[in-house]
Design a protein around this motif. Structure first.
Motif, PDB file in Angstrom:
ATOM      1  N   ILE A   3       0.869  -1.176   0.000  1.00  0.00           N
ATOM      2  CA  ILE A   3       0.000   0.000   0.000  1.00  0.00           C
ATOM      3  C   ILE A   3       0.906   1.226   0.000  1.00  0.00           C
ATOM      4  O   ILE A   3       2.004   1.202   0.546  1.00  0.00           O
ATOM      5  N   LYS A   4       0.447   2.298  -0.604  1.00  0.00           N
ATOM      6  CA  LYS A   4       1.179   3.562  -0.556  1.00  0.00           C
ATOM      7  C   LYS A   4       0.221   4.651  -0.101  1.00  0.00           C
ATOM      8  O   LYS A   4      -1.002   4.498  -0.190  1.00  0.00           O
ATOM      9  N   ILE A   5       0.784   5.720   0.392  1.00  0.00           N
ATOM     10  CA  ILE A   5      -0.006   6.875   0.811  1.00  0.00           C
ATOM     11  C   ILE A   5       0.232   7.965  -0.225  1.00  0.00           C
ATOM     12  O   ILE A   5       1.373   8.330  -0.504  1.00  0.00           O
ATOM     13  N   THR A   6      -0.848   8.483  -0.771  1.00  0.00           N
ATOM     14  CA  THR A   6      -0.730   9.511  -1.809  1.00  0.00           C
ATOM     15  C   THR A   6      -0.509  10.891  -1.195  1.00  0.00           C
ATOM     16  O   THR A   6      -0.648  11.084   0.012  1.00  0.00           O
ATOM     17  N   ASP A   7      -0.218  11.842  -2.054  1.00  0.00           N
ATOM     18  CA  ASP A   7       0.024  13.209  -1.587  1.00  0.00           C
ATOM     19  C   ASP A   7      -1.261  13.919  -1.160  1.00  0.00           C
ATOM     20  O   ASP A   7      -1.226  15.089  -0.774  1.00  0.00           O
ATOM     21  N   GLU A   8      -2.374  13.206  -1.193  1.00  0.00           N
ATOM     22  CA  GLU A   8      -3.629  13.767  -0.675  1.00  0.00           C
ATOM     23  C   GLU A   8      -3.745  13.586   0.837  1.00  0.00           C
ATOM     24  O   GLU A   8      -4.704  14.027   1.458  1.00  0.00           O
ATOM     25  N   CYS A   9      -2.737  12.957   1.445  1.00  0.00           N
ATOM     26  CA  CYS A   9      -2.716  12.706   2.886  1.00  0.00           C
ATOM     27  C   CYS A   9      -2.843  14.028   3.649  1.00  0.00           C
ATOM     28  O   CYS A   9      -2.176  15.015   3.320  1.00  0.00           O
ATOM     29  N   ILE A  10      -3.692  14.026   4.688  1.00  0.00           N
ATOM     30  CA  ILE A  10      -3.877  15.217   5.513  1.00  0.00           C
ATOM     31  C   ILE A  10      -3.128  15.108   6.841  1.00  0.00           C
ATOM     32  O   ILE A  10      -3.333  15.911   7.751  1.00  0.00           O
ATOM     33  N   ASN A  11      -2.267  14.088   6.964  1.00  0.00           N
ATOM     34  CA  ASN A  11      -1.460  13.886   8.169  1.00  0.00           C
ATOM     35  C   ASN A  11      -2.311  13.821   9.428  1.00  0.00           C
ATOM     36  O   ASN A  11      -1.969  14.393  10.461  1.00  0.00           O
ATOM     37  N   CYS A  12      -3.396  13.067   9.361  1.00  0.00           N
ATOM     38  CA  CYS A  12      -4.334  12.987  10.485  1.00  0.00           C
ATOM     39  C   CYS A  12      -3.882  12.027  11.584  1.00  0.00           C
ATOM     40  O   CYS A  12      -4.407  12.059  12.682  1.00  0.00           O
ATOM     41  N   ASP A  13      -2.950  11.126  11.254  1.00  0.00           N
ATOM     42  CA  ASP A  13      -2.410  10.189  12.243  1.00  0.00           C
ATOM     43  C   ASP A  13      -3.293   8.955  12.463  1.00  0.00           C
ATOM     44  O   ASP A  13      -3.005   8.135  13.318  1.00  0.00           O
ATOM     45  N   ALA A  14      -4.372   8.789  11.722  1.00  0.00           N
ATOM     46  CA  ALA A  14      -5.273   7.654  11.936  1.00  0.00           C
ATOM     47  C   ALA A  14      -4.632   6.324  11.566  1.00  0.00           C
ATOM     48  O   ALA A  14      -4.865   5.319  12.229  1.00  0.00           O
ATOM     49  N   CYS A  15      -3.810   6.298  10.554  1.00  0.00           N
ATOM     50  CA  CYS A  15      -3.270   5.050  10.026  1.00  0.00           C
ATOM     51  C   CYS A  15      -2.118   4.471  10.838  1.00  0.00           C
ATOM     52  O   CYS A  15      -1.970   3.252  10.943  1.00  0.00           O
ATOM     53  N   ILE A  16      -1.315   5.326  11.413  1.00  0.00           N
ATOM     54  CA  ILE A  16      -0.044   4.880  11.993  1.00  0.00           C
ATOM     55  C   ILE A  16      -0.226   3.834  13.088  1.00  0.00           C
ATOM     56  O   ILE A  16       0.501   2.851  13.139  1.00  0.00           O
ATOM     57  N   ALA A  17      -1.205   4.002  13.948  1.00  0.00           N
ATOM     58  CA  ALA A  17      -1.421   3.053  15.048  1.00  0.00           C
ATOM     59  C   ALA A  17      -2.051   1.749  14.572  1.00  0.00           C
ATOM     60  O   ALA A  17      -1.998   0.741  15.285  1.00  0.00           O
ATOM     61  N   GLU A  18      -2.613   1.738  13.387  1.00  0.00           N
ATOM     62  CA  GLU A  18      -3.305   0.558  12.867  1.00  0.00           C
ATOM     63  C   GLU A  18      -2.365  -0.448  12.209  1.00  0.00           C
ATOM     64  O   GLU A  18      -2.730  -1.600  12.020  1.00  0.00           O
ATOM     65  N   CYS A  19      -1.157  -0.027  11.856  1.00  0.00           N
ATOM     66  CA  CYS A  19      -0.247  -0.889  11.101  1.00  0.00           C
ATOM     67  C   CYS A  19       0.417  -1.926  12.002  1.00  0.00           C
ATOM     68  O   CYS A  19       1.190  -1.573  12.893  1.00  0.00           O
ATOM     69  N   PRO A  20       0.160  -3.216  11.764  1.00  0.00           N
ATOM     70  CA  PRO A  20       0.750  -4.255  12.594  1.00  0.00           C
ATOM     71  C   PRO A  20       2.245  -4.485  12.338  1.00  0.00           C
ATOM     72  O   PRO A  20       2.909  -5.176  13.102  1.00  0.00           O
ATOM     73  N   ASN A  21       2.773  -3.882  11.282  1.00  0.00           N
ATOM     74  CA  ASN A  21       4.176  -4.059  10.922  1.00  0.00           C
ATOM     75  C   ASN A  21       5.027  -2.819  11.182  1.00  0.00           C
ATOM     76  O   ASN A  21       6.210  -2.816  10.868  1.00  0.00           O
ATOM     77  N   ASN A  22       4.414  -1.778  11.723  1.00  0.00           N
ATOM     78  CA  ASN A  22       5.094  -0.503  11.915  1.00  0.00           C
ATOM     79  C   ASN A  22       5.760  -0.062  10.605  1.00  0.00           C
ATOM     80  O   ASN A  22       6.927   0.324  10.576  1.00  0.00           O
ATOM     81  N   ALA A  23       4.995  -0.134   9.519  1.00  0.00           N
ATOM     82  CA  ALA A  23       5.501   0.253   8.202  1.00  0.00           C
ATOM     83  C   ALA A  23       5.159   1.693   7.853  1.00  0.00           C
ATOM     84  O   ALA A  23       5.619   2.208   6.840  1.00  0.00           O
ATOM     85  N   ILE A  24       4.364   2.363   8.689  1.00  0.00           N
ATOM     86  CA  ILE A  24       3.922   3.729   8.409  1.00  0.00           C
ATOM     87  C   ILE A  24       4.668   4.692   9.318  1.00  0.00           C
ATOM     88  O   ILE A  24       4.770   4.475  10.525  1.00  0.00           O
ATOM     89  N   TYR A  25       5.166   5.747   8.712  1.00  0.00           N
ATOM     90  CA  TYR A  25       5.956   6.738   9.445  1.00  0.00           C
ATOM     91  C   TYR A  25       5.434   8.146   9.205  1.00  0.00           C
ATOM     92  O   TYR A  25       4.882   8.442   8.148  1.00  0.00           O
TER      93      TYR A  25
END
Length: 117
Positions: A3-25
C-alpha cells in the motif's frame, strides 16, 4: 501488493497506530527495519536479497506526508482481512502501490520474516 499513501494525505495520524508491521511513518521521520519488528543485526531483505543492518536508519521517504515503507508492508495479511490503514483513512489516500505487486504467499512470508515466525 504493498500500500502507498498519496500526496492527498492530511497527516491525520489515523493510520499509523493501525499498522501491525510498523511500516507507516510520520513525515520527515527516519525509519529502520527493526522498528517494532523481530528483526535485528544483519538481515537479507526479501525480494531484493540486499543485506542491511536492521537497526540502520534510513532517510524519510516523504517530508510532507505520512509514508509506508514498502519492504515492511504486508497489506495486513495474516493479521486482518483488509489493509487497516486504508480502512481508517478519512480521505482514502492509502491505495494499492501498482509498482510493488506481491502475491498473498509473498506477503505472508514477509510477515513471518518481520515477526520472526
Amino acid at each position: 501488493m504493498a500500500i502507498k499513501i498519496t500526496d492527498e494525505c492530511i497527516n491525520c495520524d489515523a493510520c499509523i497506530a493501525e499498522c501491525p508491521n510498523n511500516a507507516i511513518y510520520e513525515p520527515d521521520t527516519e525509519w529502520t527495519y527493526a522498528d517494532e519488528t523481530a528483526l535485528s543485526g544483519m538481515i537479507t531483505v526479501p525480494g531484493t536479497n540486499e543485506e542491511v543492518d536492521a537497526n540502520e536508519s534510513h532517510e524519510p521517504i516523504s517530508d510532507e506526508f505520512y509514508y509506508i515503507v514498502t519492504e515492511k508492508c504486508t497489506e495486513c495479511k495474516g493479521f486482518h482481512d483488509e489493509p487497516q490503514c486504508a480502512s481508517v483513512c478519512p480521505v482514502d489516500c492509502c491505495v494499492p502501490d501498482e509498482d510493488h505487486v506481491e502475491t498473498d504467499e509473498e506477503l505472508l512470508a514477509k510477515k513471518a520474516w518481520l515477526h520472526g515466525e
